[in-house]
Scaffold this motif. Structure first.
Motif, PDB file in Angstrom:
ATOM      1  N   ASP A  47       0.857  -1.187   0.000  1.00 31.37           N
ATOM      2  CA  ASP A  47       0.000   0.000   0.000  1.00 31.37           C
ATOM      3  C   ASP A  47       0.892   1.236   0.000  1.00 31.37           C
ATOM      4  O   ASP A  47       1.689   1.438   0.930  1.00 31.37           O
ATOM      5  CB  ASP A  47      -0.919   0.017   1.216  1.00 31.37           C
ATOM      6  N   THR A  49       0.986   5.535  -0.562  1.00 27.33           N
ATOM      7  CA  THR A  49       0.181   6.755  -0.552  1.00 27.33           C
ATOM      8  C   THR A  49       1.025   7.922  -1.031  1.00 27.33           C
ATOM      9  O   THR A  49       2.131   8.147  -0.526  1.00 27.33           O
ATOM     10  CB  THR A  49      -0.350   7.054   0.863  1.00 27.33           C
ATOM     11  N   ASN A  87      -1.413  -1.184  -4.197  1.00 23.61           N
ATOM     12  CA  ASN A  87      -2.485  -0.196  -4.143  1.00 23.61           C
ATOM     13  C   ASN A  87      -1.871   1.189  -3.943  1.00 23.61           C
ATOM     14  O   ASN A  87      -1.190   1.438  -2.949  1.00 23.61           O
ATOM     15  CB  ASN A  87      -3.445  -0.502  -3.001  1.00 23.61           C
ATOM     16  N   THR A  89      -2.666   5.167  -3.523  1.00 21.91           N
ATOM     17  CA  THR A  89      -3.699   6.152  -3.195  1.00 21.91           C
ATOM     18  C   THR A  89      -3.149   7.556  -3.387  1.00 21.91           C
ATOM     19  O   THR A  89      -2.042   7.871  -2.929  1.00 21.91           O
ATOM     20  CB  THR A  89      -4.176   5.984  -1.743  1.00 21.91           C
ATOM     21  N   ASN A  91      -3.341  11.297  -2.471  1.00 25.46           N
ATOM     22  CA  ASN A  91      -3.818  12.330  -1.541  1.00 25.46           C
ATOM     23  C   ASN A  91      -3.435  13.738  -1.983  1.00 25.46           C
ATOM     24  O   ASN A  91      -3.584  14.688  -1.209  1.00 25.46           O
ATOM     25  CB  ASN A  91      -3.259  12.076  -0.134  1.00 25.46           C
ATOM     26  N   THR A 125      -7.761   5.526  -5.630  1.00 25.24           N
ATOM     27  CA  THR A 125      -6.756   4.476  -5.462  1.00 25.24           C
ATOM     28  C   THR A 125      -6.717   3.644  -6.731  1.00 25.24           C
ATOM     29  O   THR A 125      -7.756   3.224  -7.237  1.00 25.24           O
ATOM     30  CB  THR A 125      -7.076   3.575  -4.265  1.00 25.24           C
TER      31      THR A 125
END
Length: 637
Positions: A47, A49, A87, A89, A91, A125
């Protein structure tokens, strides 16, 4: 200017996040902070970000755009053959992306907005998925706008299923990069207004007097007038320099002293990644030889050296074996010698090696103007071209009228295609030549060993031993006064047709650098074989430096159907237009003549013994025109 959201995030995070250690992933922290080169993200599901966060570099506070709140981003590490899910994401308040540099992923997972996928919108995402059958040292970075310059990059390692062919006791990842506290958009704007805005290494009166003393007054004057007529500087080595850049190793400036520990007698593997936006580095460890064992993630026949030039986006793996308890400086010096990043390799945490003084600034030569050799003798190390299909001749290189028809061009001794000087083509190399034997600008006069591309040999035989069926010639072009960069004089926004490969074909791409700067050229989605005299063991790479005035060839097997980015990896050159798209057309959609055994080979025999290995130095120059390949050239397509 900061948005309100960014300002709030910066204020809230300043109290806890401005410490250098807190902003670095575990793998990038110095040895005194407990790092032993261990990864931070492993497994099969990850994951990531993308966000903005405050950083403190070289004692100054700034704002970065990066991954998981660290600069560089976390080390992503997985094993060859695993099913991987990542994944990502977003922001940010703008679109973003991640390109997996050098990885042979499906084209729709390659991460290039507008080519492979639409990009990742704010608040969304996107899930990347793949299974890879190769291993090695790679990296990842944004392919959106100028985010890469702001810290949006990180290392990636794929561990092999089988043990490595070389032994080592511990390893460290070294991510080289350049950081500016100026906005990248401001940097680009300044370059468009005055391309040498950051060049503080211009030649001066004392330089002229030294030239006159060495060469004579007349020769010195002639040389100055020649450079003046071209409106170029022989010190034009980097567009963006130490005038604005702070050079980093693993997010540390020299004063921060990133350090790695060793025990005398150990073998240490250094995975060196050039993740900078604009800087070619010369890497060395004074007093400690390096054994180069991999380039761009793929294993090489080991070659020992003392220094090498590493282009933006290239990677090299080296083995070092210090026998004493000395401290060693790991030096990444910018190609223009305007700055460097120095880290320490030492037997105890916290020790600091002495940083060497910056070396004298290199000066460009006639070879860098493309005027140092005979125009025809441009591939002295190329392989024999016997059997190559030269019948399809459709490549247009006219910068004014070209429709970018990237077909094969004549190899039968006829005149080379000419490129018309338009607004995007200020100079044309008159006598391009092979420079594979040269280690890179500024390294040819060093007292120690320096690495050249001609020394590289793949450890394993190249997987495709067929000769190329056709050749595509492409010029690297520029107009420095307008800060325009392009291929064949056409910038990316004006290209009307992609470069077309056809599934399964073997094609030679020959690049001629008409500019006076080195360009690290990257092809997405496939490795290529660098034509360097290596026979069946040509080095396989995904990025190659094309030196000024150089003519360089790579052989490509078009196995991966899809649309792939092809560009200079100097960020502002790509942003200014030095980019193209390579479309690999599926066999079912290829022209009829390509569906019909177009290369004249019996493909049922592809698994049989390979043809005899070409001898180093064999090329088409030693054969008679028109019949050196046993083919008829009277019919052009």
């Amino acid at each position: 200017m900061l948005s309100r959201r960014s300002l709030i995030k910066t204020t809230l995070g300043a109290g806890t996040a401005l410490g250098t250690a807190a902003l670095l992933p575990a793998w990038a922290r110095s040895a005194e902070q407990g790092n032993l080169g261990l990864p931070t993200l492993t497994g099969t599901q990850f994951d990531l970000t993308i966000d903005q966060f405050p950083v403190r570099l070289d004692g100054r506070a700034g704002l970065a755009t990066g991954i998981n709140g660290t600069l560089p981003g976390p080390l992503v590490r997985f094993r060859e053959g695993d099913d991987i899910t990542i994944n990502v994401t977003n922001n940010l308040e703008e679109d973003t992306s991640i390109h997996w540099h050098g990885l042979l992923v499906p084209f729709y997972m390659d991460g290039v907005p507008g080519v492979a996928f639409p990009g990742i919108k704010p608040g969304e995402t996107f899930t990347y998925r793949w299974n890879l059958n190769h291993s090695g040292t790679y990296w990842y970075h944004s392919h959106s706008g100028l985010q890469e310059q702001l810290g949006h990059y990180g290392p990636l390692i794929i561990d092999p299923k089988s043990p490595d062919p070389f032994a080592y006791d511990r390893e460290y990842v070294l991510v080289l990069s350049d950081w500016s506290f100026e906005s990248p958009h401001r940097i680009f704007s300044k370059l468009k207004k005055m391309s040498d805005s950051y060049n503080y290494n211009q030649r001066t009166l004392p330089d002229f007097l030294a030239d006159a003393s060495d060469k004579g007054l007349g020769a010195a004057l002639d040389q100055r007038m020649m450079w003046g007529a071209m409106r170029m500087s022989p010190r034009d080595l980097s567009d963006v320099t130490g005038a604005t850049y702070t050079y980093l190793i693993n997010g540390h400036a020299t004063a921060d002293n990133w350090n790695a520990i060793f025990q005398p007698g150990e073998k240490i593997r250094l995975r060196i990644i050039n993740a900078s936006a604009m800087t070619l580095f010369n890497f060395r460890i004074p007093g400690l030889p390096m054994k180069v064992v991999a380039a761009d993630g793929l294993n090489l026949q080991p070659v020992e050296t003392d220094e090498f030039q590493i282009g933006v986006a290239e990677t090299y793996d080296v083995i070092v074996a210090p026998e004493t308890s000395d401290t060693f400086a790991m030096v990444a010096e910018s190609i223009d010698r305007s700055g460097q990043a120095v880290a320490t390799l030492a037997p105890r945490a916290g020790m600091q090696a002495s940083a060497p003084a910056l070396r004298p600034v290199p000066t460009l030569t006639m070879a860098d103007m493309g005027m140092a050799g005979h125009g025809d003798m441009n591939m002295s190390a190329s392989e024999d071209m016997t059997g190559m299909d030269h019948s399809a001749m459709g490549h247009g290189t006219n910068a004014q009228t070209s429709t970018m028809d990237h077909g094969a061009h004549s190899m039968d001794g006829g005149p080379a295609p000419e490129i018309t000087r338009g607004p995007g083509v200020a100079n044309v190399a008159m006598m391009p030549m092979s420079r594979l034997d040269e280690p890179g600008i500024g390294l040819d006069d060093q007292p120690h060993r320096t690495l050249s591309y001609s020394q590289l040999r793949s450890k394993d035989a190249n997987p495709d031993l067929r000769l190329p069926e056709r050749e595509i010639e492409l010029h690297l072009t520029s107009n420095m006064e307008r800060y325009m960069w392009s291929f064949d004089g056409v910038k990316f926004s004006e290209v009307t047709e992609p470069i077309k490969f056809y599934e399964g074909e073997r094609v030679r791409l020959t690049m001629i650098n008409d500019t006076m700067m080195p360009h690290p050229i990257h092809l997405h989605g496939m490795f290529f074989d660098l034509v360097n005299g290596g026979g069946h063991h040509k080095p396989r790479k995904h990025t190659v430096i094309v030196k000024p005035g150089e003519k360089l060839s790579i052989d490509i097997t078009a196995n991966h159907v899809g649309d792939w980015a092809f560009h200079c990896h100097l960020l502002y050159h790509m942003h200014a237009g030095m980019m193209q798209v390579v479309s690999v057309i599926g066999a079912d959609d290829a022209p009829m003549h390509r569906q019909m055994d177009h290369d004249g080979m019996d493909h049922g025999d592809m698994g049989k013994a390979p043809p005899p290995e070409p001898q180093i130095g064999d090329d088409m120059m030693g054969h008679g025109h028109g019949e050196h390949d046993g083919m008829t050239h009277g019919e052009k397509s």
